[in-house]
Design a protein around this motif. Structure first.
Motif, PDB file in Angstrom:
ATOM      1  N   ARG A   1       0.911  -1.180  -0.035  1.00 15.21           N
ATOM      2  CA  ARG A   1       0.095  -0.083   0.055  1.00 15.21           C
ATOM      3  C   ARG A   1       1.012   1.197   0.033  1.00 15.21           C
ATOM      4  O   ARG A   1       1.685   1.436   1.092  1.00 15.21           O
ATOM      5  CB  ARG A   1      -1.019   0.069   1.013  1.00 15.21           C
ATOM      6  N   VAL A   2       0.719   2.195  -1.004  1.00 18.64           N
ATOM      7  CA  VAL A   2       1.571   3.163  -1.318  1.00 18.64           C
ATOM      8  C   VAL A   2       0.902   4.474  -1.236  1.00 18.64           C
ATOM      9  O   VAL A   2      -0.149   4.562  -2.069  1.00 18.64           O
ATOM     10  CB  VAL A   2       2.428   3.028  -2.639  1.00 18.64           C
ATOM     11  N   GLU A   3       1.344   5.588  -0.647  1.00 20.19           N
ATOM     12  CA  GLU A   3       0.996   6.854  -0.885  1.00 20.19           C
ATOM     13  C   GLU A   3       2.022   7.774  -1.305  1.00 20.19           C
ATOM     14  O   GLU A   3       3.096   7.804  -0.620  1.00 20.19           O
ATOM     15  CB  GLU A   3       0.533   7.232   0.663  1.00 20.19           C
ATOM     16  N   ILE A   4       1.785   8.755  -2.370  1.00 19.20           N
ATOM     17  CA  ILE A   4       2.702   9.569  -2.755  1.00 19.20           C
ATOM     18  C   ILE A   4       2.679  10.995  -1.713  1.00 19.20           C
ATOM     19  O   ILE A   4       1.762  11.337  -1.427  1.00 19.20           O
ATOM     20  CB  ILE A   4       2.345  10.064  -4.186  1.00 19.20           C
ATOM     21  N   VAL A   5       3.678  11.175  -1.130  1.00 17.58           N
ATOM     22  CA  VAL A   5       3.923  12.593  -0.483  1.00 17.58           C
ATOM     23  C   VAL A   5       4.228  13.694  -1.242  1.00 17.58           C
ATOM     24  O   VAL A   5       5.394  13.678  -1.992  1.00 17.58           O
ATOM     25  CB  VAL A   5       4.984  11.955   0.635  1.00 17.58           C
ATOM     26  N   THR A   6       3.499  14.566  -0.983  1.00 16.52           N
ATOM     27  CA  THR A   6       3.797  15.941  -1.770  1.00 16.52           C
ATOM     28  C   THR A   6       4.090  17.035  -0.695  1.00 16.52           C
ATOM     29  O   THR A   6       3.942  16.856   0.517  1.00 16.52           O
ATOM     30  CB  THR A   6       2.848  16.453  -2.888  1.00 16.52           C
ATOM     31  N   ASP A   7       4.044  18.227  -1.180  1.00 11.97           N
ATOM     32  CA  ASP A   7       4.262  19.377  -0.156  1.00 11.97           C
ATOM     33  C   ASP A   7       3.073  19.754   0.615  1.00 11.97           C
ATOM     34  O   ASP A   7       2.907  20.468   1.671  1.00 11.97           O
ATOM     35  CB  ASP A   7       5.002  20.843  -0.715  1.00 11.97           C
ATOM     36  N   ARG A   8       2.179  19.194   0.107  1.00  3.43           N
ATOM     37  CA  ARG A   8       0.537  19.304   0.658  1.00  3.43           C
ATOM     38  C   ARG A   8       0.336  18.274   1.769  1.00  3.43           C
ATOM     39  O   ARG A   8      -0.693  18.292   2.625  1.00  3.43           O
ATOM     40  CB  ARG A   8      -0.535  19.111  -0.248  1.00  3.43           C
ATOM     41  N   SER A   9       1.073  17.205   1.863  1.00  9.40           N
ATOM     42  CA  SER A   9       1.194  16.282   2.917  1.00  9.40           C
ATOM     43  C   SER A   9       1.730  16.617   4.179  1.00  9.40           C
ATOM     44  O   SER A   9       2.532  17.420   4.194  1.00  9.40           O
ATOM     45  CB  SER A   9       2.005  14.815   2.346  1.00  9.40           C
ATOM     46  N   PRO A  10       1.264  16.103   5.254  1.00 11.42           N
ATOM     47  CA  PRO A  10       1.601  16.470   6.761  1.00 11.42           C
ATOM     48  C   PRO A  10       3.020  16.033   7.126  1.00 11.42           C
ATOM     49  O   PRO A  10       3.756  16.723   7.688  1.00 11.42           O
ATOM     50  CB  PRO A  10       0.492  15.800   7.591  1.00 11.42           C
ATOM     51  N   GLU A  11       3.444  15.223   6.365  1.00 12.35           N
ATOM     52  CA  GLU A  11       4.826  14.533   6.494  1.00 12.35           C
ATOM     53  C   GLU A  11       5.978  15.461   5.740  1.00 12.35           C
ATOM     54  O   GLU A  11       7.071  15.451   6.254  1.00 12.35           O
ATOM     55  CB  GLU A  11       5.022  13.050   6.076  1.00 12.35           C
ATOM     56  N   SER A  12       5.438  16.257   4.774  1.00  6.63           N
ATOM     57  CA  SER A  12       6.265  16.950   4.145  1.00  6.63           C
ATOM     58  C   SER A  12       7.347  17.902   4.866  1.00  6.63           C
ATOM     59  O   SER A  12       8.559  18.087   4.491  1.00  6.63           O
ATOM     60  CB  SER A  12       5.643  17.585   2.819  1.00  6.63           C
TER      61      SER A  12
END
Length: 210
Positions: A55-66
């Protein structure tokens, strides 16, 4: 192989495809925006290969982890700029924290750094950002890492590796390189230093190792 996206969509990919290739397969806009991937809840570099069924999620600058990711990148860029300006500096740790980032340094004998030097360090950091240096990961044996950091007179890195061997029994460690700078680091990082948009060095403070 296939991976599963957060909404349950199945995406077919070539065996061993990376997170970057997944983002590109979804769309060119996402490929440009991607910073990292979250695989089964674990944050990873875009360049690392994916496995079938994950299961994969793409992280962008809108993601909380960014924000934490970019702060970590910026700490590495700070260390690179310090070594440019003050060769022979010994480096210890440079993590992201709630309000930003820091890096602990032992400057060479006779070198005193004050807040008046921060603008020069910031300009050095901007040079690394403008260069859009790739963050590249290399997994090496403990012996190879120890040999490298002993040869570079980086005793704090040597001690950290020895701690990992003693406490976790590791046989390999990961190194990340951007431009001329290589650090002991578990990652992950954004694809390049060019993804850092803004930063400010605010203060200096004394520190004790351990």
């Amino acid at each position: 192989m296939h991976v599963l996206l957060p909404d349950g969509t199945r995406k077919d990919l070539d065996d061993g495809a990376s997170g970057a290739e997944l983002a590109a397969a979804i769309g060119p806009g996402l490929a440009r925006a991607a910073l990292a991937v979250k695989v089964e809840g674990e944050l990873r570099d875009l360049a690392r290969p994916l496995a079938d069924g994950e299961r994969v999620e793409i992280v962008t600058d809108r993601s909380p982890e960014s924000l934490e990711l970019i702060r970590h990148d910026t700490a590495h860029v700070l260390a690179a700029a310090v070594l440019d300006l003050y060769p022979g500096t010994r480096i210890s740790i440079g993590p992201p924290i709630q309000d930003g980032f820091y890096y602990d340094f032992e400057f060479p004998a006779g070198v005193t750094v004050s807040e008046h030097d921060l603008p020069a360090l910031e300009e050095g950091m901007r040079r690394h950002v403008r260069a859009k240096e790739e963050f590249t990961r290399e997994d090496v044996t403990v012996d190879a890492a120890l040999e490298r950091f002993r040869g570079e007179d980086q005793p704090y890195k040597v001690e950290l590796i020895e701690d990992l061997v003693r406490d976790a029994g590791v046989e390999t460690v990961s190194l990340y390189t951007n431009g001329p700078f290589t650090d002991l680091c578990r990652g992950p990082h954004a694809p390049t230093t060019g993804r850092i948009k803004a930063f400010k060095l605010l203060s200096l403070a004394g520190a004790y190792w351990r």
